[in-house]
Enzyme design. Structure first.
Site, PDB file in Angstrom:
ATOM      1  N   ASP A  16       0.809  -1.766   0.109  1.00 11.83           N
ATOM      2  CA  ASP A  16      -0.014   0.012   0.236  1.00 11.83           C
ATOM      3  C   ASP A  16       1.014   1.532   0.284  1.00 11.83           C
ATOM      4  O   ASP A  16       2.371   0.433   0.737  1.00 11.83           O
ATOM      5  CB  ASP A  16      -0.336   0.305   0.990  1.00 11.83           C
ATOM      6  CG  ASP A  16      -1.961   1.074   1.383  1.00 11.83           C
ATOM      7  OD1 ASP A  16      -2.485   1.572   0.567  1.00 11.83           O
ATOM      8  OD2 ASP A  16      -2.104   1.638   2.292  1.00 11.83           O
ATOM      9  N   SER A  17       0.500   2.273  -0.647  1.00 10.40           N
ATOM     10  CA  SER A  17       0.598   3.573  -0.497  1.00 10.40           C
ATOM     11  C   SER A  17       1.478   3.818   0.901  1.00 10.40           C
ATOM     12  O   SER A  17       2.384   5.018   1.566  1.00 10.40           O
ATOM     13  CB  SER A  17      -0.136   4.720  -1.041  1.00 10.40           C
ATOM     14  OG  SER A  17      -0.757   4.948  -0.417  1.00 10.40           O
ATOM     15  N   CYS A  79      -3.710  -1.074  -2.758  1.00 12.23           N
ATOM     16  CA  CYS A  79      -3.720   0.318  -2.304  1.00 12.23           C
ATOM     17  C   CYS A  79      -4.988   0.821  -3.380  1.00 12.23           C
ATOM     18  O   CYS A  79      -4.358   0.127  -4.918  1.00 12.23           O
ATOM     19  CB  CYS A  79      -2.882   0.880  -2.829  1.00 12.23           C
ATOM     20  SG  CYS A  79      -2.833   2.945  -3.085  1.00 12.23           S
ATOM     21  N   GLU A 158      -6.261   9.562   8.790  1.00 11.02           N
ATOM     22  CA  GLU A 158      -4.801   9.743   9.517  1.00 11.02           C
ATOM     23  C   GLU A 158      -4.773  10.570  11.035  1.00 11.02           C
ATOM     24  O   GLU A 158      -3.996  10.398  11.916  1.00 11.02           O
ATOM     25  CB  GLU A 158      -4.176  10.236   8.602  1.00 11.02           C
ATOM     26  CG  GLU A 158      -4.061   9.719   7.269  1.00 11.02           C
ATOM     27  CD  GLU A 158      -2.676   8.759   6.494  1.00 11.02           C
ATOM     28  OE1 GLU A 158      -1.760   9.501   7.017  1.00 11.02           O
ATOM     29  OE2 GLU A 158      -2.715   7.623   5.359  1.00 11.02           O
ATOM     30  N   CYS A 190     -11.008   3.077  -1.318  1.00 10.50           N
ATOM     31  CA  CYS A 190      -9.818   3.260  -1.003  1.00 10.50           C
ATOM     32  C   CYS A 190      -9.448   2.953   0.254  1.00 10.50           C
ATOM     33  O   CYS A 190      -9.989   2.550   1.412  1.00 10.50           O
ATOM     34  CB  CYS A 190     -10.200   5.178  -0.712  1.00 10.50           C
ATOM     35  SG  CYS A 190      -8.623   6.013   0.056  1.00 10.50           S
ATOM     36  N   HIS A 192      -8.115   3.508   3.157  1.00  9.42           N
ATOM     37  CA  HIS A 192      -8.784   4.320   4.842  1.00  9.42           C
ATOM     38  C   HIS A 192     -10.798   4.412   4.621  1.00  9.42           C
ATOM     39  O   HIS A 192     -10.425   4.694   6.094  1.00  9.42           O
ATOM     40  CB  HIS A 192      -8.303   6.011   4.120  1.00  9.42           C
ATOM     41  CG  HIS A 192      -7.132   6.221   4.906  1.00  9.42           C
ATOM     42  ND1 HIS A 192      -5.954   5.474   3.045  1.00  9.42           N
ATOM     43  CD2 HIS A 192      -6.068   6.914   4.986  1.00  9.42           C
ATOM     44  CE1 HIS A 192      -4.809   6.002   3.968  1.00  9.42           C
ATOM     45  NE2 HIS A 192      -4.866   6.666   5.555  1.00  9.42           N
TER      46      HIS A 192
HETATM   47  N1  DGL Z   1      -4.216   4.045  -0.599  1.00  7.50           N
HETATM   48  C1  DGL Z   1      -4.968   5.041  -1.624  1.00  7.50           C
HETATM   49  C2  DGL Z   1      -5.686   4.585  -1.957  1.00  7.50           C
HETATM   50  O1  DGL Z   1      -6.430   3.432  -1.717  1.00  7.50           O
HETATM   51  C3  DGL Z   1      -5.355   6.174  -0.171  1.00  7.50           C
HETATM   52  C4  DGL Z   1      -4.086   7.032   0.543  1.00  7.50           C
HETATM   53  C5  DGL Z   1      -2.942   7.639  -0.287  1.00  7.50           C
HETATM   54  O2  DGL Z   1      -3.821   8.733  -1.778  1.00  7.50           O
HETATM   55  O3  DGL Z   1      -2.382   7.200  -1.276  1.00  7.50           O
HETATM   56  O4  DGL Z   1      -6.265   4.734  -2.695  1.00  7.50           O
END
Ligand code: DGL
Length: 271
Positions: A16-17, A79, A158, A190, A192
């Site tokens: 993931d990012s 992600c 976050e 997403c 989050h």
């Molecule tokens: N992990 C990213 C997603 O699921 C969200 C956070 C980001 O913008 O990197 O799209």
């Protein structure tokens, strides 16, 4: 890398990012507790959601190279943004199976919806890519799709602002058009957003089903591993977390995503 019987004992790589992909780690560990999991969170470069495809592809390729150097047997791109912008290119060159979260989420939404009015929310990059829209249309050309970027949701989550008045105002602002369109299913596109599920449901009402791809993705992973003879049938399973920056903050915020404390967090420099 050649897949052989020894690969059964290799770990699964989850990328993931940042820390949002921990929701996928949770689902994978619950479903396949015997598997070893290596997590790579690119915390030095998060957020991906506002970046270009070229940049997202290059960061995702770095993560894949990292996993391959750790001999993983399969890679999950947890992600949504990286799945939307980089999955086809990564799949085309990876020697091990790679799966993303968009197919799983879209399939879950189609089976959950009754009126086929489906909402999709995600980062700016995910929504602009139309990856969910195209996948949903392929599954059911007749469905009506209402897609909307919600860029403020990631920082709110976050910050741990899951049900503050400010968060509720932002939810109302973003989701009012989807509510007016009478969607019966909303894809939380997403990593989050599942943490905002309570507040989102409160606004949309109990009749709108919220779909997050974590559990559908874990199910798909299990299917791929079984089909390829790579599913572990014994062992206790382990998890190791690698981040490209801020291990202490990752441990603190990550426990919210995982629902328990995180052990074994290591730093790995980004390229
Ligand atoms: N992990 C990213 C997603 O699921 C969200 C956070 C980001 O913008 O990197 O799209």
């Amino acid at each position: 890398m050649t897949l052989n019987n020894e690969s059964v004992n290799s770990p699964v790589g989850i990328f993931d990012s940042g820390l949002g992909g921990l929701t996928v780690v949770k689902a994978v560990r619950e479903r396949m507790p015997k598997e070893d999991v290596i997590y790579y969170g690119d915390t030095a470069h998060v957020p991906y959601g506002s970046k270009s495809q070229e940049t997202i592809l290059s960061f995702t390729q770095d993560a894949v190279d990292f996993f391959l150097s750790h001999d993983v047997k399969c890679i999950v791109i947890a992600c949504n943004t990286a799945t939307a912008l980089a999955l086809p290119e990564i799949k085309a060159t990876s020697p091990v199976p790679v799966l993303g979260v968009i197919d799983a989420g879209a399939r879950a939404a189609i089976s959950a919806s009754k009126n086929y009015k489906i909402g999709v929310i995600g980062t700016q990059a995910t929504i602009a890519s139309e990856a969910y829209t195209k996948t949903l249309r392929k599954l059911n050309p007749a469905c009506a799709i209402y897609a909307h970027p919600c860029p403020l949701f990631v920082p709110l989550v976050e910050e741990g602002w899951l049900d503050r008045p400010a968060t509720k105002m932002v939810i109302e602002e973003y989701l009012k058009p989807l509510k007016m369109a009478q969607i019966d299913t909303l894809i939380l596109g997403c990593t989050h957003y599942p943490l905002l599920a309570g507040s989102i449901s409160e606004f949309l009402g109990p009749d709108v089903k919220l779909v997050d791809s974590a559990s559908s993705c874990a199910e798909e992973l299990e299917g791929i591993l079984r089909e390829k003879g790579l599913l572990r049938s014994e062992g206790t399973g382990s998890e190791t977390f690698f981040v490209t920056d801020g291990a202490a903050k990752f441990a603190e915020t990550g426990s919210r995503f995982l629902g328990r404390s995180l052990q074994a967090i290591k730093f790995t420099p980004s390229k």
